[in-house]
Design a protein around this motif. Structure first.
Motif, PDB file in Angstrom:
ATOM      1  N   ASN A 203     -27.713  85.626  11.864  1.00 47.37           N
ATOM      2  CA  ASN A 203     -28.741  84.776  12.467  1.00 47.37           C
ATOM      3  C   ASN A 203     -29.488  83.999  11.379  1.00 47.37           C
ATOM      4  N   ASP A 204     -30.547  83.284  11.761  1.00 48.61           N
ATOM      5  CA  ASP A 204     -31.196  82.422  10.762  1.00 48.61           C
ATOM      6  C   ASP A 204     -32.059  83.207   9.771  1.00 48.61           C
ATOM      7  N   LYS A 205     -32.114  84.518   9.915  1.00 52.38           N
ATOM      8  CA  LYS A 205     -32.795  85.360   8.921  1.00 52.38           C
ATOM      9  C   LYS A 205     -31.773  86.020   7.987  1.00 52.38           C
ATOM     10  N   THR A 206     -30.524  85.564   8.107  1.00 53.90           N
ATOM     11  CA  THR A 206     -29.459  86.111   7.271  1.00 53.90           C
ATOM     12  C   THR A 206     -29.228  85.194   6.073  1.00 53.90           C
ATOM     13  N   LEU A 207     -29.031  85.778   4.913  1.00 49.21           N
ATOM     14  CA  LEU A 207     -28.615  84.997   3.750  1.00 49.21           C
ATOM     15  C   LEU A 207     -27.208  85.423   3.369  1.00 49.21           C
ATOM     16  N   LEU A 208     -26.332  84.465   3.200  1.00 52.10           N
ATOM     17  CA  LEU A 208     -24.990  84.773   2.717  1.00 52.10           C
ATOM     18  C   LEU A 208     -24.876  84.332   1.256  1.00 52.10           C
ATOM     19  N   ILE A 209     -24.433  85.248   0.412  1.00 52.87           N
ATOM     20  CA  ILE A 209     -24.190  84.911  -0.993  1.00 52.87           C
ATOM     21  C   ILE A 209     -22.689  84.937  -1.239  1.00 52.87           C
ATOM     22  N   ALA A 210     -22.138  83.774  -1.594  1.00 51.57           N
ATOM     23  CA  ALA A 210     -20.701  83.678  -1.883  1.00 51.57           C
ATOM     24  C   ALA A 210     -20.526  83.738  -3.392  1.00 51.57           C
ATOM     25  N   VAL A 211     -19.684  84.648  -3.852  1.00 55.21           N
ATOM     26  CA  VAL A 211     -19.481  84.807  -5.296  1.00 55.21           C
ATOM     27  C   VAL A 211     -18.042  84.435  -5.637  1.00 55.21           C
ATOM     28  N   SER A 212     -17.878  83.506  -6.576  1.00 52.73           N
ATOM     29  CA  SER A 212     -16.534  83.070  -6.968  1.00 52.73           C
ATOM     30  C   SER A 212     -16.597  82.430  -8.340  1.00 52.73           C
ATOM     31  N   GLN A 213     -15.844  82.972  -9.278  1.00 56.16           N
ATOM     32  CA  GLN A 213     -15.831  82.402 -10.623  1.00 56.16           C
ATOM     33  C   GLN A 213     -15.494  80.915 -10.566  1.00 56.16           C
ATOM     34  N   SER A 214     -14.380  80.607  -9.912  1.00 53.20           N
ATOM     35  CA  SER A 214     -13.878  79.222  -9.897  1.00 53.20           C
ATOM     36  C   SER A 214     -14.664  78.330  -8.942  1.00 53.20           C
ATOM     37  N   GLY A 215     -15.287  78.970  -7.950  1.00 58.10           N
ATOM     38  CA  GLY A 215     -15.955  78.177  -6.919  1.00 58.10           C
ATOM     39  C   GLY A 215     -14.984  77.515  -5.960  1.00 58.10           C
ATOM     40  N   GLU A 216     -13.706  77.910  -6.038  1.00 58.67           N
ATOM     41  CA  GLU A 216     -12.679  77.289  -5.192  1.00 58.67           C
ATOM     42  C   GLU A 216     -11.891  78.322  -4.383  1.00 58.67           C
ATOM     43  N   THR A 217     -12.252  79.590  -4.460  1.00 58.56           N
ATOM     44  CA  THR A 217     -11.502  80.641  -3.763  1.00 58.56           C
ATOM     45  C   THR A 217     -11.474  80.336  -2.255  1.00 58.56           C
ATOM     46  N   ALA A 218     -10.267  80.199  -1.728  1.00 62.32           N
ATOM     47  CA  ALA A 218     -10.117  79.683  -0.361  1.00 62.32           C
ATOM     48  C   ALA A 218     -10.834  80.533   0.691  1.00 62.32           C
ATOM     49  N   ASP A 219     -10.618  81.838   0.670  1.00 66.47           N
ATOM     50  CA  ASP A 219     -11.235  82.687   1.689  1.00 66.47           C
ATOM     51  C   ASP A 219     -12.764  82.704   1.572  1.00 66.47           C
ATOM     52  N   THR A 220     -13.253  82.691   0.332  1.00 67.81           N
ATOM     53  CA  THR A 220     -14.706  82.731   0.120  1.00 67.81           C
ATOM     54  C   THR A 220     -15.344  81.435   0.620  1.00 67.81           C
ATOM     55  N   LEU A 221     -14.680  80.336   0.310  1.00 72.42           N
ATOM     56  CA  LEU A 221     -15.164  79.032   0.766  1.00 72.42           C
ATOM     57  C   LEU A 221     -15.169  78.978   2.297  1.00 72.42           C
ATOM     58  N   ALA A 222     -14.102  79.457   2.898  1.00 69.15           N
ATOM     59  CA  ALA A 222     -14.009  79.425   4.362  1.00 69.15           C
ATOM     60  C   ALA A 222     -15.084  80.319   4.990  1.00 69.15           C
ATOM     61  N   ALA A 223     -15.333  81.488   4.387  1.00 69.08           N
ATOM     62  CA  ALA A 223     -16.363  82.392   4.903  1.00 69.08           C
ATOM     63  C   ALA A 223     -17.729  81.728   4.835  1.00 69.08           C
ATOM     64  N   MET A 224     -17.968  81.029   3.738  1.00 68.57           N
ATOM     65  CA  MET A 224     -19.253  80.345   3.549  1.00 68.57           C
ATOM     66  C   MET A 224     -19.444  79.244   4.593  1.00 68.57           C
ATOM     67  N   ARG A 225     -18.376  78.490   4.828  1.00 62.18           N
ATOM     68  CA  ARG A 225     -18.457  77.410   5.832  1.00 62.18           C
ATOM     69  C   ARG A 225     -18.717  77.963   7.218  1.00 62.18           C
ATOM     70  N   GLU A 226     -18.002  79.046   7.524  1.00 60.12           N
ATOM     71  CA  GLU A 226     -18.155  79.724   8.811  1.00 60.12           C
ATOM     72  C   GLU A 226     -19.614  80.141   9.027  1.00 60.12           C
ATOM     73  N   ALA A 227     -20.199  80.755   8.001  1.00 60.54           N
ATOM     74  CA  ALA A 227     -21.578  81.232   8.113  1.00 60.54           C
ATOM     75  C   ALA A 227     -22.539  80.049   8.247  1.00 60.54           C
ATOM     76  N   LYS A 228     -22.300  79.031   7.432  1.00 62.91           N
ATOM     77  CA  LYS A 228     -23.175  77.857   7.448  1.00 62.91           C
ATOM     78  C   LYS A 228     -23.184  77.204   8.831  1.00 62.91           C
ATOM     79  N   SER A 229     -22.023  77.149   9.436  1.00 58.56           N
ATOM     80  CA  SER A 229     -21.917  76.526  10.759  1.00 58.56           C
ATOM     81  C   SER A 229     -22.698  77.315  11.808  1.00 58.56           C
ATOM     82  N   LYS A 230     -23.025  78.561  11.493  1.00 58.37           N
ATOM     83  CA  LYS A 230     -23.800  79.373  12.431  1.00 58.37           C
ATOM     84  C   LYS A 230     -25.282  79.423  12.071  1.00 58.37           C
TER      85      LYS A 230
END
Lengths: 376, 376
Positions: A106-133
């Motif tokens: 919900n809007d009181k949730t913070l998602l922290i995505a951790v990725s050395q390269s900043g390009e990890t496909a699953d991490t990026l997709a998870a971040m987008r998914e969360a952002k869209s919510k």
């Protein structure tokens, strides 16, 4: 978009046999760079690239740390750190699992995505998914301008410099540093630690580069241990609490580059199954760096040595009694228990490195693996 | 205190070579006994031994499931089930870790302790620790009058009957059943599922005994697979989502009784390290029972077969396309995705059993292990 200058030399091996060893040895400097200007003594923790409002910080009810591989293991440490310092519940999730889990957000949730390269496909997709919510998302990454950095609401950079070896080392330790910085930052804004407590952690953090340098001095001992044990097919890493989190990363390093099937266990879980695998000569690396869990780990070491295991213990300087139960022991310099992972992981990285070298593996480019996983 | 009648015959092997095989084959009856009277069609889910008030149920903000070994793996499934059905955040923790973690607890927290014997030392200690902090505690156990049952505020019994073999089988599947019952019970009281949805799950649950019986029919195939593969030193279990939880339990069974170093991975994590261990002939058991994750798992299977792995796939009847990528495949009867773990674990139990028999291991009393771990 910010720009960072990496000179051409930094991408060379500079006298080291492999990039991985070079990067292991660069950790004192990388740790220092990642802390610099953020945790100055006597001043509030300062995060330039973070745009949380005071209200947003206070309203966070839950944090998800989402990552893959080594970055996931940094997240496991992060859970201990942030929960302890800021008393915010943290759930760490493997990015490919988080995406398909239908997690409670919900809007009181913070998602922290951790990725050395900043390009990890699953991490990026998870971040987008969360952002869209409607979830606020923050990135911890080593690459300025990477996809994850660009798309996150907030970014906290690790300043590890370019990491070339496939097996991540200095990215991991600098990710740990960002977890401490974040824990302190939230604690400061939410009033869950006193100023004195915060200053004490900061002061201890500032000693980490020097202590990491000292810990690198175990190279020869680990090289010798590796040359005596590289032929084993299995290796186990034991730990309790935050040591268990570090044990996971140690086991992954060994898997990645030396192709030995290694696995980490929580010390207390041994008796619930895994101890059946222990037989004469099985190599066990036991982490016993946490003061309140030290005696429990000594018992666990005894359980496995009784069944014939060959134990290399890891403890804090002064706790020499580990030598009564372990075949050999290594020590890290004293520092607050919660900060020890930064030091404790170094001997494990070196052990993986020398084991792989001894086996004649392609250390910097292990079979089947890519540096950043940009496909699902 | 309630009394339950276990007749003397139930403790005998009744024609089976080992207690473990007997107990695997008793699962249809154990599942049925655990559901009986609790999920009658058209009636609300009824839990005799549960004394939650309506208000208490509605106020639960967080559930911790705390357990060790196999019971911990039932908890991992429980997290998916309760979060999905009742939308309450669930954290599953290893009891020995939970105790020393200083977890965030309050009077809106429910702790569920899961233990077949009801005497597991770390689980009992974790429960006491939570209770002393004002947390409501609930027990899921197979033994009436056990310490955990006596000390909990509420008890939900599994009716698996006596489990003699050290490696837990029917206790696990009945623990899964209690997770579904609890999920439905909370959903019903918190209004997170419609009556139709609840009835649909109940109706599907009632088909599980018969479908478990059918799944036991794979015995011969698994015996043959085991006799061809028992000599391997390593074995990997892959799954995504709730299949990953079942994969963990499969890997533990193999470890416990056949002493093969087996490990479970989330399908998406493979590329982040573990795939380095895959080489020509490596045995991989791949669970692909979840409809929305089926295609992703097929890709993961392809990734490992490309590197030479020998894959045994597990899917739902009708999804025969798995045979295009896996060397061999087994099928479980169709049922709602979330209920599949009850069926999917059976072939994994049988695989562990026949592998251990083939290796000549002491199946019912594996080395170094005790049936219930009543010391720390």
């Amino acid at each position: 978009v910010k720009h960072v200058t990496w000179n051409a030399d930094a991408a060379e091996k500079g006298g080291y046999e492999h990039f991985m060893l070079k990067e292991i040895c660069e950790q004192p400097g990388a740790i220092k760079a990642t802390m610099t200007s953020r945790i100055l003594p006597g001043q509030p923790v300062k995060l330039d690239d973070i745009a949380f409002t005071e209200k947003e910080i206070k309203e966070i009810e839950k944090i998800y740390i989402v990552a893959c591989g080594t970055a996931y293991h940094a997240g496991v440490v992060g859970k201990y750190v942030i929960e302890k310092m800021a008393r915010i519940p943290v759930e760490v999730d493997i990015a490919s699992e988080f995406r398909y889990r239908d997690p409670l957000l919900n809007d009181k949730t913070l998602l922290i995505a951790v990725s050395q390269s900043g390009e990890t496909a699953d991490t990026l997709a998870a971040m987008r998914e969360a952002k869209s919510k409607g979830v606020k998302v923050m990135a911890i990454t080593n690459v300025v301008g990477s996809s994850i950095a660009r798309e996150a609401d907030n970014v906290l950079y690790t300043w590890a410099g370019p990491e070339i070896a496939v097996a991540s080392t200095k990215a991991y330790t600098t990710q740990l540093i960002t977890m401490y910085i974040l824990g302190l930052y939230f604690a400061q804004h939410r009033g869950t630690m006193t100023n004195e407590e915060i200053e004490a952690v900061k002061n201890d953090m500032l000693t980490l580069p020097e202590k990491a340098e000292k810990t690198l001095g175990h190279r020869e001992t680990l090289q010798k241990f590796a040359s005596n044990n590289y032929m084993h097919k299995n290796m186990f890493f034991l730990g309790r609490g935050i040591d268990y989190a570090v044990a996971m990363e140690g086991a992954l390093k060994v898997k990645e580059i030396s192709y030995i099937h290694s696995e980490a266990y929580a010390g207390g879980e041994l008796k619930h199954g895994t101890i059946a695998l222990i037989e004469e000569g099985t190599v066990v690396i036991a982490l016993a760096t946490q003061s309140r869990l030290y005696d429990k780990m000594i018992s666990n070491i005894r359980e496995v040595t009784t069944r014939g295991a060959k134990v290399l213990g890891l403890a804090v300087e002064g706790n020499n009694s580990i030598e009564k139960v372990a075949e050999a022991a290594l020590y890290v310099p004293p520092v607050q228990d919660i900060l020890i992972p930064v030091l404790a992981v170094i001997p494990l990285q070196l052990l993986a490195y020398y084991t792989a070298v001894q086996k004649g593996c392609d250390v910097d480019k292990p079979r089947n693996l890519a540096k950043s996983v940009t496909v699902e």
